[in-house]
Write an enzyme that holds these catalytic residues in place. Structure first.
Site, PDB file in Angstrom:
ATOM      1  N   LYS A 291       0.819  -1.206   0.000  1.00  0.00           N
ATOM      2  CA  LYS A 291       0.000   0.000   0.000  1.00  0.00           C
ATOM      3  C   LYS A 291       0.858   1.263   0.000  1.00  0.00           C
ATOM      4  O   LYS A 291       0.597   2.220  -0.738  1.00  0.00           O
ATOM      5  CB  LYS A 291      -0.948  -0.004   1.186  1.00  0.00           C
ATOM      6  CG  LYS A 291      -1.939   1.149   1.187  1.00  0.00           C
ATOM      7  CD  LYS A 291      -1.614   2.114   2.297  1.00  0.00           C
ATOM      8  CE  LYS A 291      -2.576   3.296   2.283  1.00  0.00           C
ATOM      9  NZ  LYS A 291      -2.358   4.167   3.446  1.00  0.00           N
ATOM     10  N   ASP A 310      -6.457  -0.259   1.046  1.00  0.00           N
ATOM     11  CA  ASP A 310      -6.378  -0.688   2.438  1.00  0.00           C
ATOM     12  C   ASP A 310      -7.791  -1.002   2.881  1.00  0.00           C
ATOM     13  O   ASP A 310      -8.725  -1.026   2.071  1.00  0.00           O
ATOM     14  CB  ASP A 310      -5.730   0.387   3.323  1.00  0.00           C
ATOM     15  CG  ASP A 310      -6.395   1.739   3.172  1.00  0.00           C
ATOM     16  OD1 ASP A 310      -7.548   1.792   2.703  1.00  0.00           O
ATOM     17  OD2 ASP A 310      -5.766   2.751   3.507  1.00  0.00           O
TER      18      ASP A 310
END
Length: 456
Positions: A291, A310
């Site tokens: 991420k 996320d």
């Protein structure tokens, strides 16, 4: 049409103007939604306060050799630069102005027509169409890759205000102050500001501005302990080790003002690689997972299609786009689920999917819950569209499902719980403010509260 004299009178003293409507760039959104963390924002006391043509805020950022100051009206971006030393000549002043303008166009990627992208996303996605008027002018920044890398190492288990505090303390600790400036002031007409070099008033305090420190200054072994003392927690080791990896691999030349070090220049070359190749390079660094790497790819390395995923983005995908999972239950972000969410949203939004994602992400931030709702601005037609936008922000599913949700069985609306802090969670106001993992209490449902009342 305004005459030349009238046009000049509305430009704040010392500023230059760039015609740019808010639909192409909204500083109030872009500089506060968790992309960059070093902008200083000052409210301006405008008179009359209801005049929408007068800028209400000034935004300042310290670069390597100058502080850039910005203001904005509905149709114009005002800019100026402040240097430690005055310009030696008129020609040099013109060069400095041209450099600042070139930086602005690059940093805000003004060669990309955002309004056209909004039109395309609205045609492809009815959900986006409900948000576009309220959250206009949100575009991706093209940041310095080194600063972006360190900033998003700081983002794990964190929120926007704490990341901002950490990044600014990092600059103060490891960079010499470039210049000290008083806060901006305006005269009674709400348009002018005191010239640079004027003495501050009795109640004005000078603010020091610090450039972002280069890798060589963060690579020394003692950096970890110092950053821990400043509240960086485990992120301190990640920053120091990442800086050392870069310096060991690419060297560190003597520091000259305004000249990037070799590791910084190498990071910029990742823009020329494919997305997969650039991601693989980033994943080698300490504190960089999928991420964080995708945030850097999108926000500084020109990978416009990348969507950082996320649990927060997964909740958005479930809420609006029919992704699997329970909207009331936190689900671990496995690599498989990450790819599924990314593929789903990319198929909806297309080549600039990462840009579109930033609009929906901003719209879902708690700090933007009242953004764009000023009663004096929207027309009646626009207010009716905003009413739909407000409902879309509520934690319950919308009353009318989007076409993508047609035929999907809808259960009872449930509250979205506060998510447990994860290593690579989003930089939003819903995240825990502590360094350690913790699960915040989930509010009781309405049915549970009714049962308790009956028992009592």
């Amino acid at each position: 049409m305004l005459g030349q004299t009238q046009m000049a009178s509305i430009i704040p003293r010392g500023f230059h103007s760039l015609p740019l409507p808010v639909v192409q760039l909204s500083l109030a959104a872009v500089l506060k939604c968790g992309q960059s963390f070093r902008w200083s924002i000052y409210p301006l006391h405008v008179s009359p306060p209801s005049d929408p043509s007068i800028p209400t805020h000034e935004y300042r950022l310290c670069l390597r050799d100058r502080v850039v100051c910005l203001r904005q009206s509905p149709d114009t971006l005002f800019y100026r630069s402040v240097f430690p030393e005055p310009s030696p000549s008129v020609n040099q002043e013109a060069v400095r102005k041209a450099e600042t303008l070139a930086w602005l166009k690059d940093y805000f990627q003004l060669d990309i027509n955002l309004l056209k992208l909004y039109d395309e996303w609205s045609d492809r996605d009815t959900v986006f169409g409900k948000f576009r008027d309220r959250f206009e002018g949100i575009r991706m920044l093209r940041q310095d890759p080194w600063e972006n890398l360190v900033s998003f190492i700081c983002s794990s288990n964190n929120n926007i205000s704490r990341i901002t505090k950490m990044v600014k303390s990092l600059c103060k600790q490891y960079s010499a102050p470039l210049i000290s400036l008083p806060p901006p002031l305006q005269s009674s007409d709400g348009l002018r500001t005191p010239p640079i070099g004027s003495s501050p008033g009795p109640e004005q305090e000078l603010e020091e501005f610090y450039p972002f420190p280069p890798p060589s200054r963060l690579a020394e072994p003692h950096v970890s302990a110092t950053l821990r003392s400043l509240g960086f927690g485990y992120r301190a080791d990640f920053i120091q080790k990442t800086a050392k990896m870069l310096v060991d691999a690419h060297g560190a030349s003597p520091i000259h003002s305004g000249v990037p070090e070799p590791p910084e220049r190498w990071l910029s070359t990742l823009r020329t690689l494919s997305t997969a190749e650039a991601r693989a390079e980033l994943l080698r660094f300490m504190g960089v997972g999928r991420k964080v790497a995708d945030c850097i790819l999108l926000m500084s390395l020109d990978k416009k299609e990348v969507i950082p995923v996320d649990t927060h983005v997964h909740q958005i995908a479930m809420k609006h786009y029919g992704m699997r999972g329970s909207s009331g239950t936190k689900q671990a972000m496995s690599p498989k689920l990450y790819d599924e969410v990314n593929a789903k949203l990319t198929a909806i939004w297309g080549d600039y999917a990462g840009w579109a994602h930033s609009v929906l992400f901003t719209a879902d931030l708690k700090s933007f819950s009242s953004y764009g709702l000023s009663p004096s601005i929207p027309s009646p037609a626009k207010r009716s569209r905003l009413a739909v936008d407000i409902n879309a922000l509520l934690p319950t599913p919308p009353a009318t499902p989007a076409p993508l949700l047609a035929g999907k069985k809808r259960g009872r609306p449930s509250r979205t719980p506060t998510l447990k802090v994860l290593e690579e969670q989003t930089v939003s106001d819903q995240i825990s403010k502590g360094d350690d993992d913790e699960t915040l209490p989930i509010p009781s449902s309405l049915a549970e509260r009714v049962k308790r009342r009956r028992r009592s």
